[in-house]
Design an enzyme around this catalytic site. Structure first.
Site, PDB file in Angstrom:
ATOM      1  N   SER A 129       0.857  -1.178   0.000  1.00  0.00           N
ATOM      2  CA  SER A 129       0.000   0.000   0.000  1.00  0.00           C
ATOM      3  C   SER A 129       0.900   1.236   0.000  1.00  0.00           C
ATOM      4  O   SER A 129       1.834   1.307  -0.803  1.00  0.00           O
ATOM      5  CB  SER A 129      -0.945  -0.059   1.198  1.00  0.00           C
ATOM      6  OG  SER A 129      -1.879   0.997   1.167  1.00  0.00           O
TER       7      SER A 129
ATOM      8  N   HIS B 271      -2.917  -1.386  -3.045  1.00  0.00           N
ATOM      9  CA  HIS B 271      -4.043  -0.506  -2.753  1.00  0.00           C
ATOM     10  C   HIS B 271      -3.916   0.733  -3.628  1.00  0.00           C
ATOM     11  O   HIS B 271      -2.825   1.305  -3.756  1.00  0.00           O
ATOM     12  CB  HIS B 271      -4.042  -0.094  -1.278  1.00  0.00           C
ATOM     13  CG  HIS B 271      -4.327  -1.243  -0.355  1.00  0.00           C
ATOM     14  ND1 HIS B 271      -4.141  -1.152   1.007  1.00  0.00           N
ATOM     15  CD2 HIS B 271      -4.786  -2.499  -0.585  1.00  0.00           C
ATOM     16  CE1 HIS B 271      -4.473  -2.307   1.574  1.00  0.00           C
ATOM     17  NE2 HIS B 271      -4.865  -3.147   0.619  1.00  0.00           N
TER      18      HIS B 271
ATOM     19  N   ASP C  13      -4.058  -5.392   5.875  1.00  0.00           N
ATOM     20  CA  ASP C  13      -4.477  -6.221   4.744  1.00  0.00           C
ATOM     21  C   ASP C  13      -3.266  -7.003   4.243  1.00  0.00           C
ATOM     22  O   ASP C  13      -2.196  -6.444   4.040  1.00  0.00           O
ATOM     23  CB  ASP C  13      -5.027  -5.333   3.624  1.00  0.00           C
ATOM     24  CG  ASP C  13      -5.685  -6.141   2.516  1.00  0.00           C
ATOM     25  OD1 ASP C  13      -5.713  -5.642   1.376  1.00  0.00           O
ATOM     26  OD2 ASP C  13      -6.155  -7.264   2.786  1.00  0.00           O
TER      27      ASP C  13
END
Lengths: 190, 278
Positions: free
Chosen positions: A11, A38, A131
């Site tokens: 991310s 992401h 995540d």
């Protein structure tokens, strides 16, 4: 079970790391690479193209039910989850966000673990939420190799730290070491 | 569906449970789920049992623990849908600028949303029509496999009542920043204003008799084939394409695979947004 593959998740702070990794990949290494970063839902154009420009691989955002080919890099499209199915196909989904993210790294990693088993390398880079931690655990449970970027090197270390905390990380490595690990993984004959 | 709670890690159901569900639904409820994509289906099964608070083993041992309402809810959960307003804003901008204006003089524009389990795409179109084409006369038909889901939609149910993404998308498409006229509170829950749903009809289908007998000017079928395997997707495409009026429009999902052979009688209004005209 499918042959070898590599899954990379990240991310905030991971995009430039992925660019660096791709620039060191050998030509025609014989494995597919799946990247789940992401990204803004509205950022549809330019993402894969920039990665493609820095790599000798073909980098694409797959359509649903796209057949997986070697020597291709598949980047999870904005606002879709990307599953890896064991029939050698990519499956997209519009399911609800996981860990506030769509695409979710957990989804890609968990499905890849089922499809590739011990023939999978999972890598988690810099990022601001957890995540991917569950997905890395699944990769490890299926016998795959799991590597996280050294938190001390990360722009934001939450993501790799989550994997260290749930004991899903086999190795904690710098970006240079990750690149060497990938090169070794690719060069090992089946 | 409003409380999907898919933010928790969830294991994927194994094939034994998946096959049992397919078998039971076909035999006992005459609902044909056999064409769902394997891996997504198995994850949705695990999620559905979690939401319904039933163990998969209990189901295998005695599937009759599911009530008729739970079966209906299960079917709705198994099929995810677009869950934000104006998802993929570029698609809605093309609809606004290149498509809907062509129908202004038509007496009655017939629009179909097949295979629906959430209402967000329907509400988005209604908002778009109200904002930019208030004189356009239209009729919307909505079909879906779950009566529970259709009832929620007919009451304006939202997957995400306070979605910042939906608001941001609305701003991009309409240039406006206030969605409040389109929402109201019902039993302390924010819902889409049902005053805008007056031209919408709903119909549940069971087994494979899931398509209307009508022909349509616009078919909004975004991301409907994601849950289907190749064979079922092809069947879906054939039926959808057949039900499109001459000069009618079909709107697919942006990353949805569309069989090029099926589009020989269509031309692309927007290839990147997967919008085609017959």
């Amino acid at each position: 079970m499918l042959k070898k593959a590599i899954v990379i998740g990240g991310s905030a702070g991971s995009y430039k790391i992925v660019l660096k990794i791709l620039s060191f990949l050998p030509k025609n290494p014989g494995v597919p690479i799946f990247i789940c970063l992401h990204r803004l839902r509205s950022a549809r154009k330019g993402f894969a193209e920039t990665l493609h420009a820095r790599s000798s691989y073909q980098v694409i955002e797959p359509e649903d039910k796209e057949k997986i080919e070697l020597n291709k890099i598949y980047v999870a499209p904005a606002n879709y989850h990307m599953y890896i199915d064991s029939n050698n196909t990519i499956v997209l989904s519009v399911e609800d966000e996981i860990n506030h993210s769509r695409p979710s790294i957990d989804i890609t990693f968990q499905s890849a673990a089922e499809a590739y088993g011990e023939n999978l390398m999972g890598i988690i880079l810099s990022g601001a939420n957890h995540d991917g931690a569950f997905g890395m655990l699944k990769i490890k449970e299926h016998g795959g190799l799991t590597i996280v970027q050294d938190p001390g090197e990360c722009e934001i270390s939450v993501m790799p730290l989550s994997c260290i905390e749930n004991n899903s990380a086999d190795k904690v490595q710098s970006v240079t070491e990750i690149i060497h690990s990938i090169q070794n993984f690719i060069s090992i004959n089946d | 569906m409003q409380n999907e709670r898919s933010n928790f890690p969830i294991n994927i159901a194994d094939n034994i449970v998946a096959n049992k569900i397919l078998e039971v639904f076909k035999k006992e409820f005459n609902i044909d789920l056999f064409n769902l994509q394997n891996i997504v289906f198995r994850r949705r099964i695990a999620l559905a049992f979690n939401i319904l608070n039933i163990s998969q083993q209990e189901f295998i041992d005695d599937y009759k623990i599911l009530s008729g309402e739970q079966v209906d809810q299960l079917v709705g959960i198994l099929i995810p849908d677009n869950n934000e307003l104006f998802r993929d804003t570029e698609t809605w901008i093309v609809l606004r600028d290149k498509i809907l204006n062509k129908f202004i003089s038509k007496e009655n524009v017939r629009i179909w949303f097949p295979n629906i389990t959430y209402g967000e795409d329907i509400y988005s179109l209604l908002i778009l029509l109200n904002e930019f084409f208030p004189t356009l006369k239209f009729q919307i038909k909505v079909t879906g496999p779950s009566l529970y889901a259709l009832q929620i939609i007919s009451n304006g149910g939202l997957m995400k009542p306070k979605s910042r993404t939906s608001l941001a998308n609305y701003k991009m498409v309409t240039g406006k920043g206030d969605l409040s006229e389109y929402f109201k509170k019902k039993n302390y829950v924010i819902c889409f204003n049902t005053n805008y749903l007056s031209a919408v009809e709903y119909k549940q289908y069971k087994n494979s008799d899931c398509f209307e007998d009508d022909f349509f000017d616009i078919i909004m079928c975004r991301n409907k084939t994601l849950i289907l395997n190749d064979e079922a997707a092809l069947e879906f495409y054939n039926k959808i394409l057949f039900r499109t009026e001459k000069n009618g429009i079909i709107v697919f999902g942006i990353n949805e695979k569309v069989d090029k052979n099926l589009l020989k009688s269509f031309h692309a209004i927007s290839l990147s947004e997967k919008i085609f005209q017959k």
